[in-house]
Design a protein around this motif. Structure first.
Motif, PDB file in Angstrom:
ATOM      1  N   THR A  39       2.842   6.528  12.627  1.00  0.00           N
ATOM      2  CA  THR A  39       3.678   7.174  11.611  1.00  0.00           C
ATOM      3  C   THR A  39       2.953   7.144  10.282  1.00  0.00           C
ATOM      4  O   THR A  39       1.996   6.396  10.097  1.00  0.00           O
ATOM      5  CB  THR A  39       5.047   6.468  11.495  1.00  0.00           C
ATOM      6  OG1 THR A  39       5.891   7.217  10.614  1.00  0.00           O
ATOM      7  CG2 THR A  39       4.898   5.050  10.963  1.00  0.00           C
ATOM      8  N   SER A  40       3.412   7.964   9.348  1.00  0.00           N
ATOM      9  CA  SER A  40       2.757   7.994   8.039  1.00  0.00           C
ATOM     10  C   SER A  40       3.765   8.236   6.921  1.00  0.00           C
ATOM     11  O   SER A  40       4.149   7.329   6.212  1.00  0.00           O
ATOM     12  CB  SER A  40       1.658   9.068   8.013  1.00  0.00           C
ATOM     13  OG  SER A  40       1.030   9.116   6.762  1.00  0.00           O
ATOM     14  N   CYS A  41       4.248   9.483   6.777  1.00  0.00           N
ATOM     15  CA  CYS A  41       5.056   9.821   5.601  1.00  0.00           C
ATOM     16  C   CYS A  41       6.452   9.213   5.634  1.00  0.00           C
ATOM     17  O   CYS A  41       7.043   8.955   4.594  1.00  0.00           O
ATOM     18  CB  CYS A  41       5.163  11.342   5.455  1.00  0.00           C
ATOM     19  SG  CYS A  41       6.265  12.129   6.678  1.00  0.00           S
ATOM     20  N   VAL A  45       0.842  -1.194   0.000  1.00  0.00           N
ATOM     21  CA  VAL A  45       0.000   0.000   0.000  1.00  0.00           C
ATOM     22  C   VAL A  45       0.880   1.247   0.000  1.00  0.00           C
ATOM     23  O   VAL A  45       1.872   1.324   0.732  1.00  0.00           O
ATOM     24  CB  VAL A  45      -0.933   0.015   1.226  1.00  0.00           C
ATOM     25  CG1 VAL A  45      -1.684   1.333   1.334  1.00  0.00           C
ATOM     26  CG2 VAL A  45      -1.920  -1.152   1.153  1.00  0.00           C
ATOM     27  N   LEU A  46       0.518   2.217  -0.811  1.00  0.00           N
ATOM     28  CA  LEU A  46       1.149   3.528  -0.795  1.00  0.00           C
ATOM     29  C   LEU A  46       0.317   4.442   0.100  1.00  0.00           C
ATOM     30  O   LEU A  46      -0.900   4.508  -0.040  1.00  0.00           O
ATOM     31  CB  LEU A  46       1.206   4.124  -2.201  1.00  0.00           C
ATOM     32  CG  LEU A  46       1.961   3.345  -3.274  1.00  0.00           C
ATOM     33  CD1 LEU A  46       1.755   4.005  -4.633  1.00  0.00           C
ATOM     34  CD2 LEU A  46       3.438   3.257  -2.942  1.00  0.00           C
ATOM     35  N   ILE A  47       0.963   5.142   1.022  1.00  0.00           N
ATOM     36  CA  ILE A  47       0.271   6.123   1.859  1.00  0.00           C
ATOM     37  C   ILE A  47       0.697   7.504   1.392  1.00  0.00           C
ATOM     38  O   ILE A  47       1.878   7.841   1.428  1.00  0.00           O
ATOM     39  CB  ILE A  47       0.606   5.928   3.343  1.00  0.00           C
ATOM     40  CG1 ILE A  47       0.201   4.522   3.802  1.00  0.00           C
ATOM     41  CG2 ILE A  47      -0.109   6.984   4.198  1.00  0.00           C
ATOM     42  CD1 ILE A  47       0.588   4.219   5.239  1.00  0.00           C
ATOM     43  N   ARG A  48      -0.278   8.280   0.938  1.00  0.00           N
ATOM     44  CA  ARG A  48       0.021   9.601   0.400  1.00  0.00           C
ATOM     45  C   ARG A  48      -0.845  10.651   1.088  1.00  0.00           C
ATOM     46  O   ARG A  48      -2.038  10.432   1.327  1.00  0.00           O
ATOM     47  CB  ARG A  48      -0.239   9.643  -1.116  1.00  0.00           C
ATOM     48  CG  ARG A  48       0.704   8.742  -1.910  1.00  0.00           C
ATOM     49  CD  ARG A  48       2.130   9.232  -1.874  1.00  0.00           C
ATOM     50  NE  ARG A  48       3.036   8.427  -2.685  1.00  0.00           N
ATOM     51  CZ  ARG A  48       3.770   7.421  -2.220  1.00  0.00           C
ATOM     52  NH1 ARG A  48       3.696   7.085  -0.939  1.00  0.00           N
ATOM     53  NH2 ARG A  48       4.579   6.749  -3.019  1.00  0.00           N
ATOM     54  N   GLN A  49      -0.227  11.799   1.396  1.00  0.00           N
ATOM     55  CA  GLN A  49      -0.938  12.886   2.063  1.00  0.00           C
ATOM     56  C   GLN A  49      -1.460  13.884   1.028  1.00  0.00           C
ATOM     57  O   GLN A  49      -0.722  14.278   0.118  1.00  0.00           O
ATOM     58  CB  GLN A  49      -0.016  13.618   3.044  1.00  0.00           C
ATOM     59  CG  GLN A  49       0.379  12.826   4.272  1.00  0.00           C
ATOM     60  CD  GLN A  49       1.463  11.804   4.027  1.00  0.00           C
ATOM     61  OE1 GLN A  49       2.408  12.069   3.283  1.00  0.00           O
ATOM     62  NE2 GLN A  49       1.338  10.647   4.638  1.00  0.00           N
ATOM     63  N   PHE A  50      -2.722  14.271   1.191  1.00  0.00           N
ATOM     64  CA  PHE A  50      -3.310  15.276   0.319  1.00  0.00           C
ATOM     65  C   PHE A  50      -4.089  16.283   1.162  1.00  0.00           C
ATOM     66  O   PHE A  50      -4.827  15.906   2.078  1.00  0.00           O
ATOM     67  CB  PHE A  50      -4.250  14.638  -0.706  1.00  0.00           C
ATOM     68  CG  PHE A  50      -3.554  13.713  -1.668  1.00  0.00           C
ATOM     69  CD1 PHE A  50      -2.791  14.208  -2.708  1.00  0.00           C
ATOM     70  CD2 PHE A  50      -3.649  12.341  -1.514  1.00  0.00           C
ATOM     71  CE1 PHE A  50      -2.132  13.355  -3.584  1.00  0.00           C
ATOM     72  CE2 PHE A  50      -3.006  11.473  -2.389  1.00  0.00           C
ATOM     73  CZ  PHE A  50      -2.240  11.990  -3.417  1.00  0.00           C
ATOM     74  N   GLY A  75       4.089  15.233  10.266  1.00  0.00           N
ATOM     75  CA  GLY A  75       3.848  15.505  11.673  1.00  0.00           C
ATOM     76  C   GLY A  75       3.211  14.380  12.461  1.00  0.00           C
ATOM     77  O   GLY A  75       3.016  14.508  13.670  1.00  0.00           O
ATOM     78  N   THR A  76       2.891  13.264  11.810  1.00  0.00           N
ATOM     79  CA  THR A  76       2.210  12.171  12.500  1.00  0.00           C
ATOM     80  C   THR A  76       3.027  11.620  13.663  1.00  0.00           C
ATOM     81  O   THR A  76       2.490  11.323  14.732  1.00  0.00           O
ATOM     82  CB  THR A  76       1.912  11.028  11.511  1.00  0.00           C
ATOM     83  OG1 THR A  76       1.155  11.539  10.425  1.00  0.00           O
ATOM     84  CG2 THR A  76       1.143   9.911  12.186  1.00  0.00           C
TER      85      THR A  76
END
Length: 327
Positions: free
Chosen positions: A274-276, A59-64, A282-283
């Motif tokens: 965590t995320s990015c 899975v790709l995690i992307r912030q928008f 900032g997660t």
């Protein structure tokens, strides 16, 4: 800084998709049962969990950034620039995502908060206009003075131009193929108190605005980055190992050279939020109780780094022999 992560794990349906300009696509998301979505404030973003490809479970995690109206909780709107040289997230949205599809979504999260000011200056480059849109509507409703300078490669690539033109002279649309680079000197004017400057866009623009605002009062400038800030490379051979102490659990771990705090925790079976994993969302921001962080994020200000009260553990290390975290 330490953001409050009031966010939720959601499954949302793609209600509709629409073109905003050449290569820029908006996606409207709704709850599966059409219930109201969590509230959010201007500057917030969400994580979309996107399949890396059709044949694997990766899975790709992307912030928008959320680009719609915060007061309308019936749906969320995110706006995505197609980036062929990116990591595949934008191409998935453009090429494979369709109305009716269901996505795992996490959020909202806000590290680009709109603060009270006497006057606002907004600067956007390309798809960086997306978090600025709800900010503009918020300050407009509050009757606060504001102006926007919005740049892009050309008018045909710039999203939401028609939506912004209703604000008249408050908005300066500045296509590079017509006018060259943004005239930041003229737009920003002389340094003064009481101004909130908010900027989002490519790294070249952010760096230019940072330099331009060097002489402005502290905490005037607020930036949102889509990619990590360019920093001097770190040589693992010159790094020293250190210990990280997790105060709440009483755990002590050794962190060797070439490894972030987060990687050391994960290797020990500990999975903090965590995320990015790039120091931009900032997660993973964590309170530092003792020790000196080695900040390698693109989010904290120089003042916040000097204070050393928090750090982004996904990229950060320690300059001291021991680092005590509120974990």
């Amino acid at each position: 800084m330490l953001f409050e992560h009031v966010e939720e794990d959601l499954r949302l349906r793609v209600q509709s998709m629409s073109w905003e300009s050449e290569s820029v696509l908006s996606v409207c998301l709704r709850a599966l049962d059409e219930s109201l979505l969590p509230s959010w404030r201007p500057g917030a973003h969400i994580d979309l969990h996107l399949p890396a490809d059709a044949t694997s479970e990766r899975v790709l995690i992307r912030q928008f950034s959320l680009s719609g109206a915060p007061e309308d909780r019936s749906h969320w709107r995110v706006t995505v620039l197609r980036e062929p040289e990116g990591g595949g997230g934008s191409e998935y949205v453009h090429d494979r995502l369709r109305p009716g599809d269901i996505l795992d979504v996490v959020g909202p999260r806000n590290n680009f908060e709109l603060h009270d000011a006497d006057e606002y200056l907004f600067i956007a480059g390309g798809v960086g206009i997306t978090p600025i849109l709800p900010m503009i509507e918020s300050v407009e409703r509050a009757a606060a003075p504001w102006r926007l300078m919005y740049g892009g490669r050309s008018r045909r690539t710039m999203a939401f131009v028609a939506e912004l033109e209703r604000h008249g002279s408050k908005v300066t649309v500045w296509p590079q193929d017509e006018h060259g680079l943004l005239d930041l000197d003229a737009f920003l004017g002389r340094p003064r108190d009481g101004v909130g400057i908010y900027c989002c866009g490519p790294e070249g623009l952010l760096a230019a605005v940072e330099q331009q605002c060097d002489s402005w009062p502290d905490r005037t400038l607020h930036l949102e980055r889509f990619k990590p800030k360019q920093q001097a490379p770190h040589d693992p051979d010159e790094e020293q190992a250190f210990e990280v102490v997790l105060e709440r659990s009483g755990t002590t771990l050794a962190v060797p050279s070439g490894m972030s705090v987060l990687e050391a925790l994960e290797n020990a079976g500990i999975e903090p939020l965590t995320s990015c994993r790039e120091g931009i969302c900032g997660t993973c921001e964590t309170k530092v109780l003792a020790g000196t962080p080695d900040h390698r994020d693109s989010l904290l200000s120089d003042e916040e780094r000097a204070e050393g009260g928090t750090m982004m553990i996904c990229v950060g290390r320690a300059l001291s022999e021991k680092l005590v975290l509120d974990l």
